[in-house]
Design an enzyme around this catalytic site. Structure first.
Site, PDB file in Angstrom:
ATOM      1  N   ASP A 198       0.857  -1.196   0.000  1.00 30.62           N
ATOM      2  CA  ASP A 198       0.000   0.000   0.000  1.00 30.62           C
ATOM      3  C   ASP A 198       0.891   1.244   0.000  1.00 30.62           C
ATOM      4  O   ASP A 198       2.051   1.168   0.394  1.00 30.62           O
ATOM      5  CB  ASP A 198      -0.880  -0.015   1.265  1.00 30.62           C
ATOM      6  CG  ASP A 198      -2.108   0.886   1.135  1.00 30.62           C
ATOM      7  OD1 ASP A 198      -2.277   1.533   0.079  1.00 30.62           O
ATOM      8  OD2 ASP A 198      -2.908   0.939   2.092  1.00 30.62           O
ATOM      9  N   GLN A 251      -0.106  11.765  -3.979  1.00 32.58           N
ATOM     10  CA  GLN A 251       0.040  11.727  -2.521  1.00 32.58           C
ATOM     11  C   GLN A 251       1.454  11.365  -2.092  1.00 32.58           C
ATOM     12  O   GLN A 251       1.670  10.881  -0.977  1.00 32.58           O
ATOM     13  CB  GLN A 251      -0.956  10.731  -1.920  1.00 32.58           C
ATOM     14  CG  GLN A 251      -2.392  11.184  -2.083  1.00 32.58           C
ATOM     15  CD  GLN A 251      -3.345  10.255  -1.366  1.00 32.58           C
ATOM     16  OE1 GLN A 251      -3.430  10.230  -0.147  1.00 32.58           O
ATOM     17  NE2 GLN A 251      -4.079   9.465  -2.127  1.00 32.58           N
ATOM     18  N   ARG A 260      -8.719  13.923   3.346  1.00 32.03           N
ATOM     19  CA  ARG A 260      -9.027  13.123   4.533  1.00 32.03           C
ATOM     20  C   ARG A 260     -10.469  13.330   4.952  1.00 32.03           C
ATOM     21  O   ARG A 260     -11.030  12.560   5.737  1.00 32.03           O
ATOM     22  CB  ARG A 260      -8.122  13.487   5.739  1.00 32.03           C
ATOM     23  CG  ARG A 260      -6.630  13.272   5.572  1.00 32.03           C
ATOM     24  CD  ARG A 260      -6.290  11.915   5.068  1.00 32.03           C
ATOM     25  NE  ARG A 260      -6.100  11.955   3.624  1.00 32.03           N
ATOM     26  CZ  ARG A 260      -6.114  10.872   2.849  1.00 32.03           C
ATOM     27  NH1 ARG A 260      -6.310   9.689   3.353  1.00 32.03           N
ATOM     28  NH2 ARG A 260      -5.954  10.968   1.538  1.00 32.03           N
TER      29      ARG A 260
HETATM   30  P1  ATP Z   1      -6.150   6.983   0.237  1.00 29.24           P
HETATM   31  O1  ATP Z   1      -5.596   7.396  -1.084  1.00 29.24           O
HETATM   32  O2  ATP Z   1      -6.524   8.153   1.064  1.00 29.24           O
HETATM   33  O3  ATP Z   1      -5.305   5.967   0.924  1.00 29.24           O
HETATM   34  P2  ATP Z   1      -7.804   4.832  -0.700  1.00 29.24           P
HETATM   35  O4  ATP Z   1      -7.794   4.920  -2.170  1.00 29.24           O
HETATM   36  O5  ATP Z   1      -6.957   3.823  -0.062  1.00 29.24           O
HETATM   37  O6  ATP Z   1      -7.560   6.282  -0.082  1.00 29.24           O
HETATM   38  P3  ATP Z   1      -9.889   3.643   0.839  1.00 29.24           P
HETATM   39  O7  ATP Z   1      -9.439   4.129   2.155  1.00 29.24           O
HETATM   40  O8  ATP Z   1      -9.680   2.223   0.499  1.00 29.24           O
HETATM   41  O9  ATP Z   1      -9.318   4.599  -0.301  1.00 29.24           O
HETATM   42  O10 ATP Z   1     -11.429   3.956   0.644  1.00 29.24           O
HETATM   43  C1  ATP Z   1     -11.975   5.235   0.958  1.00 29.24           C
HETATM   44  C2  ATP Z   1     -13.357   5.083   1.599  1.00 29.24           C
HETATM   45  O11 ATP Z   1     -14.303   4.656   0.631  1.00 29.24           O
HETATM   46  C3  ATP Z   1     -13.371   4.063   2.696  1.00 29.24           C
HETATM   47  O12 ATP Z   1     -14.269   4.494   3.694  1.00 29.24           O
HETATM   48  C4  ATP Z   1     -13.916   2.834   1.993  1.00 29.24           C
HETATM   49  O13 ATP Z   1     -14.532   1.954   2.901  1.00 29.24           O
HETATM   50  C5  ATP Z   1     -14.907   3.436   1.033  1.00 29.24           C
HETATM   51  N1  ATP Z   1     -15.129   2.645  -0.193  1.00 29.24           N
HETATM   52  C6  ATP Z   1     -14.188   2.224  -1.056  1.00 29.24           C
HETATM   53  N2  ATP Z   1     -14.738   1.567  -2.084  1.00 29.24           N
HETATM   54  C7  ATP Z   1     -16.078   1.548  -1.873  1.00 29.24           C
HETATM   55  C8  ATP Z   1     -17.204   1.014  -2.578  1.00 29.24           C
HETATM   56  N3  ATP Z   1     -17.067   0.365  -3.719  1.00 29.24           N
HETATM   57  N4  ATP Z   1     -18.412   1.212  -2.043  1.00 29.24           N
HETATM   58  C9  ATP Z   1     -18.574   1.885  -0.881  1.00 29.24           C
HETATM   59  N5  ATP Z   1     -17.564   2.411  -0.180  1.00 29.24           N
HETATM   60  C10 ATP Z   1     -16.323   2.244  -0.662  1.00 29.24           C
HETATM   61 MG    MG Z   2      -5.359   4.000   1.293  1.00 29.09          MG
END
Ligand code: ATP
Ligand code: MG
Length: 728
Positions: free
Chosen positions: A220, A257, A608
């Site tokens: 990640d 990021q 965030r």
């Molecule tokens: P970052 O770049 O900040 O690390 P990320 O891309 O890792 O973000 P996540 O933290 O995995 O994103 O997801 C962001 C939010 O959206 C979380 O609350 C996650 O549970 C929700 N989420 C992700 N995919 C879905 C989906 N398909 N349906 C509903 N909620 C989702």
């Molecule tokens: Mg993430």
């Protein structure tokens, strides 16, 4: 087999990534698009659908907290214990490998890890042993040099001096430092990674073993991997002609990021990955599930100002939500009061405290918020850094003040007797300690009594220390509290000591020490008690560093620097201190790349927020002991006005707020003029001579004036009640 839980709660693009064929994979996507979610589901998919043994999966997260969350998500999807899975940070995983293979890497079984403070102390000791002057060889720089080389995978023996004598000396120090660590079985943070890298590189059997074992390496926050981490990944996943067809890395990241360039992170690894793993499957996710439309639009507009992006277009099907709110504060206390009021509102409406986060660029900014939260009795936690009054440099300064105030304070005596180094060694201290024990007296008294017993040099060093404390005591007696603090951090040599330690940490320490002066300046005792202001302030500092930080389980407001907020999300976010020079940081203003990194940091901050985002800035800020009048951050201007609503008028504040200079309300002026002093007036001071009053603050017994003394050559702040100024 029921695979529905593994693919439910995912959109088509996410599903495609989770269920992708077994091949090297890169998921490149913006904030909040579900990268971490995809990575978690992919692990479960591998185990359940691809029938991969959990034993052969290694997942690397950015923080230990993230590792814990991922583990519990996976367990809940698979309904089996996840123990055989390796999940952790790069450092955590390296540590685990070293504990298993201490023998092969020539470490004692009980090897110890040292943190940055220990490392610095070790380097100091080394410099001393080699008779190298710290003024010429700043320990911080040596440490920076060593760690950066380790992060690049280089040992001292591989480095060339390039004809540069300074570099030659640094290389020698690196070699000597490493020898010392190896001898005592100690491993620093950077060494954890380098050691494991070398272990795998030099040991074909072991390499083959781990290549067979960890066929699936998932990472990640891939944009923030550094050279050694990437080299590690390659070692683990390259094919081994005889034993392994090569591992299958699955990396997720977001070039927008990347915020650790200053610590050696290489966003180029995103490109390198695509070159190194031919046939890599690339997935992009564009739907954001975290933030409202307004927050997302603001973040998109902001980051569009960066050049050379890989480019992506994030959208949300969610509601537009409330506008991003912008609050212009008079000063940092007004900013804190505003934040507290919004928090109260949130909590009163049934919101949880841990849904709220206060984010800042520099850790020194946390103090004002901490004080405001304490007085509002709102529990809080500070992440990724010690709370203000617990930081080493602050404790050092307080130890001086404490000893000045109370000579029998042995803990303070021990803490600072040789800080900065003044030739008082362990032997001298042992003598003093023995004397104190035998005569049941304080270290201070014992020191005075022992001087004659000690050798001439040791005796005179100790005498000089005692004389310094006595002198400081005399010098500060008539000063207002904050000048007492200011004088002590200067005259004790503490500030100069930390200033020598270059690099980010040294700078942060100096900033924090100056911030202590600000704390003293803004400090107002609760009651008009008879305690001298210094005593009351010291008690306040101890209480603040005590148990008042909320327990881990308690529902509390979250405070952290922007750097440690990566990967997290909160319904309510305050992005504070948006002033040019603070954020973007002063150092980055003249450097296009630096400015872009600051903008990415701001993008991380804005993304965030889930439901409500507040941006705040202060017209005047007292930070690091100085008054700054900054322009609002350029990042505010980069967000189109249609997504922002300005909060006006300013809130009613419950506590006195220091007005911007020249705008002091009439009440304040009348109050002080009753004591015969007005702005612009000429006055005479018993010690400093004649000068002109250039500023007045506070009321009654707390009234302070700033006087420009001609002889002194600078303006000084004085407590009006003690200063005995005579109008001339
Ligand atoms: P970052 O770049 O900040 O690390 P990320 O891309 O890792 O973000 P996540 O933290 O995995 O994103 O997801 C962001 C939010 O959206 C979380 O609350 C996650 O549970 C929700 N989420 C992700 N995919 C879905 C989906 N398909 N349906 C509903 N909620 C989702
Ligand atoms: Mg993430």
């Amino acid at each position: 087999m029921d695979i529905s839980p593994l693919l439910s709660g995912l959109n088509d693009a996410q599903r495609a990534a989770v269920a992708a064929p077994l091949a090297p994979t890169l998921v490149l996507a913006g904030a909040g698009s579900g990268k971490t979610r995809v990575l978690t589901h992919r692990v479960a998919w591998l185990v359940q659908v691809e029938q991969v043994s959990a034993h052969s999966i290694l997942a690397v997260t950015f923080t230990n907290k993230a590792a814990g969350e991922m583990r519990s998500r996976i367990e809940s999807m698979l309904h089996v214990p996840s123990a055989p899975l390796w999940i952790g940070t790069f450092h955590g995983i390296a540590h685990r490998l070293l504990r298993l293979h201490w023998r092969e890497t020539n470490l004692p079984q009980a090897f110890q890890i040292m943190d940055a403070d220990d490392q610095l102390r070790a380097i100091r000791k080394l410099l001393k042993a080699r008779n190298m002057d710290e003024a010429r060889w700043a320990p911080k720089e040596v440490m920076w040099f060593i760690n950066a080389r380790k992060d690049e995978g280089q040992r001292a023996g591989q480095l060339k001096d390039e004809g540069d004598p300074t570099r030659r000396e640094f290389i020698r120090l690196y070699a000597a430092y490493q020898e010392q660590c190896d001898r005592s079985g100690i491993v620093d943070f950077a060494e954890l990674l380098l050691r494991v890298y070398e272990l795998l590189r030099n040991n074909p059997d072991m390499r083959a073993h781990y290549r067979r074992r960890f066929r699936h390496v998932l990472i990640d926050e891939f944009q923030d991997t550094n050279t050694i981490q990437y080299a590690w990944l390659k070692l683990l996943t390259s094919p081994d002609p005889e034993t392994s067809p090569g591992g299958l890395p699955f990396a997720v990241g977001d070039d927008d990021q990347s915020i650790y360039r200053w610590r050696g992170a290489r966003v180029e690894n995103l490109h390198q990955f695509q070159r190194d793993y031919p046939g890599v499957q690339l997935f992009r996710l564009e739907q954001n599930y975290r933030s409202t439309g307004n927050i997302l639009s603001a973040a998109n507009a902001l980051i569009a100002n960066n050049s050379g992006r890989l480019g992506k277009n994030l959208w949300t099907s969610g509601e537009q939500g409330e506008p991003v709110r912008l609050y212009t504060a008079f000063n940092e206390r007004d900013e804190a009061d505003f934040v507290i009021n919004q928090l109260r509102d949130w909590i009163d409406k049934g919101g949880r405290r841990d849904e709220c986060a206060i984010l800042y660029r520099s850790n020194a900014q946390s103090r004002t918020f901490e004080e405001a939260l304490l007085s509002a009795r709102i529990p809080y936690r500070v992440y990724g850094g010690l709370r203000f009054f617990e930081r080493a440099e602050i404790k050092d300064a307080l130890a001086y003040l404490r000893l000045i105030f109370h000579r029998a304070d042995d803990a303070s005596f021990e803490r600072i007797v040789n800080l900065p180094t003044r030739g008082i060694g362990l032997k001298t201290l042992d003598t003093v300690r023995d004397y104190a024990r035998a005569n049941t007296c304080s270290m201070w008294e014992a020191a005075g009594a022992c001087i004659a017993e000690l050798g001439a040099r040791a005796g005179s060093c100790l005498h000089a220390f005692l004389a310094l404390i006595d002198l400081l005591d005399q010098q500060i007696r008539a000063l207002p509290l904050f000048e007492q603090v200011d004088h002590v951090i200067h005259a004790s040599g503490l500030l100069a000591h930390y200033r020598q330690e270059r690099g980010d940490r040294g700078e942060a320490r100096v900033e924090n020490l100056n911030e202590l002066v600000t704390a003293a300046r803004n400090y107002e005792p609760d009651t008009e008690d008879a305690m001298p202001p210094l005593a009351s302030f010291l008690a306040h500092a101890v209480l603040e560093s005590g148990e008042q930080q909320a327990d881990a389980w308690e529902d509390s407001v979250q405070m952290m620097s922007l750097h440690s907020a990566k990967g997290l999300e909160f319904p309510l976010v305050f992005l504070t201190g948006l002033e040019d020079g603070l954020f973007p940081h002063l150092r980055s203003l003249s450097d296009a790349e630096g400015l872009e990194e600051e903008r990415r940091l701001c993008y991380v901050g804005t993304t965030r927020a889930m439901r409500q985002l507040y941006l705040t800035y202060a017209e005047q800020r007292r930070l690091h002991g100085q008054d700054n009048y900054a322009a609002p951050s350029r990042f505010i201007r980069e967000i189109p006005p249609e997504f922002i609503e300005e909060v006006r008028p300013r809130i009613q504040i419950s506590r006195p707020v220091y007005m911007p200079r020249g705008k002091a309300p009439a009440a304040l002026r009348e109050d002080t003029s009753a004591m015969g002093i007005q702005l612009g007036q000429r006055v005479r001071h018993g010690k400093f001579g004649e000068g002109v009053v250039v500023d007045i603050e506070g009321q009654g017994n707390h009234a302070r004036v700033q006087v420009n003394f001609e002889q002194h050559g600078s303006a000084k702040w004085l407590m009006l009640t003690y200063a005995n100024l005579e109008p001339v």
